[in-house]
Write an enzyme that holds these catalytic residues in place. Structure first.
Site: not given
Ligand code: BG6
Length: 277
Positions: A145, A251
């Site tokens: 991510h 990602e």
């Molecule tokens: C992204 C998602 O990969 O991660 C989003 O597509 C999400 O929907 C974002 O808000 C952040 O997620 P998190 O759990 O780290 O707040």
């Protein structure tokens, strides 16, 4: 060369070699920073990120596994909030490789082995390999991510996704499926897109710095592009209100229909390779 330091009971591996510097947290096997020589940092880290056991780090490269998104709690799986073991190797070509492993987690409902190999040479390579150590197949999803640092989100253009179908995953989206990318991706509002069937490498250009970055991937048919924009940034306690201007997530994913069935004993590898052009 590498050193380790401990912050809040969490070990951080600090790597440096002729190609640059990087920091990797053993909490989540999380690359926190990468700065190639003579370059500005490539990865973004929130000034408001948590850095404590049990909470995900906001920025760098979170390892989301064995599920992607909020299908179950915690969001994006348990791998990013577990402490991983580590070993570091100096390679003959001058690159440095940190290998992090995770074999158990309280929230795991099947036996597994996960390994993240981070190699810093001219590029930064992040390779997640997972094995189902149980006796029945399991379905897993996940993502590397990556949060990239940008001069200003208005300056970012992402190429490589033209013609790719995507799901619009914003809460406000009138329709989730049925979208197709037309040309480059530019961001001037919340973006939460799951490109559902693409193996393409992506290049993003930052028109503010003139820097372009190649983001290659392996073991993935899905790519996520995310920027929370104003309201969502404000709603996240670990994300500064204006910080959305300084980041973009690109990602390498195994998400949605790209979830994977892990046959017992068989491994799956998801990888991302990042190069400053
Ligand atoms: C992204 C998602 O990969 O991660 C989003 O597509 C999400 O929907 C974002 O808000 C952040 O997620 P998190 O759990 O780290 O707040």
């Amino acid at each position: 060369m590498f050193e380790t330091k401990t912050v809040n009971g969490i070990e951080i591996i600090e790597i440096s070699n002729a190609w640059g510097k990087a920091e990797i947290s053993t909490l989540g096997a999380h690359v926190m920073s990468w700065t190639p020589v003579n370059e500005k940092p490539v990865l973004w880290m929130s000034k408001k990120s948590y850095f404590e056991p049990g909470k995900p780090i906001r920025g760098g490269i979170p390892v989301c596994w064995p599920w992607f998104g909020g299908v179950k709690k915690p969001s994006h799986g348990f791998a990013r909030i577990e402490k991983w073991d580590h070993a570091v190797y100096e390679l003959e070509n001058g690159a440095t490789m940190a290998v992090l492993t995770l074999d158990q987690a309280e929230l795991a409902d099947f036996p597994f082995h996960a390994q993240l190999a981070v190699t810093m040479g001219k590029s930064l390579e992040v390779v997640l390999t997972v094995v189902n150590k149980g006796e029945t197949p399991v379905t897993v999803s996940g993502a590397l991510h990556t949060y990239f640092a940008v001069s200003d989100i208005a300056n970012v253009r992402i190429s490589g996704l033209d013609g790719a179908a995507f799901e619009d995953r914003r809460a406000s989206a009138a329709q989730v499926t049925g979208h197709v990318q037309d040309g480059e991706v530019a961001v001037d509002a919340e973006v939460d897109r799951l490109y559902t069937s693409t193996t393409a490498d992506v290049i993003y250009s930052d028109l503010g710095t003139g820097r372009s970055i190649l983001v290659e991937k392996l073991g993935s048919y899905s790519t996520v592009v995310w920027n929370p924009w104003i309201e969502k940034a404000k709603a996240m306690p670990d994300f500064g209100d204006q910080e959305f201007r300084k980041m973009i997530c690109i990602e390498a994913a195994n998400a949605g229909s790209d979830s994977r069935i892990l046959i017992p004993g068989v491994s799956h590898t998801l990888a991302q390779k990042i190069t400053v052009l």
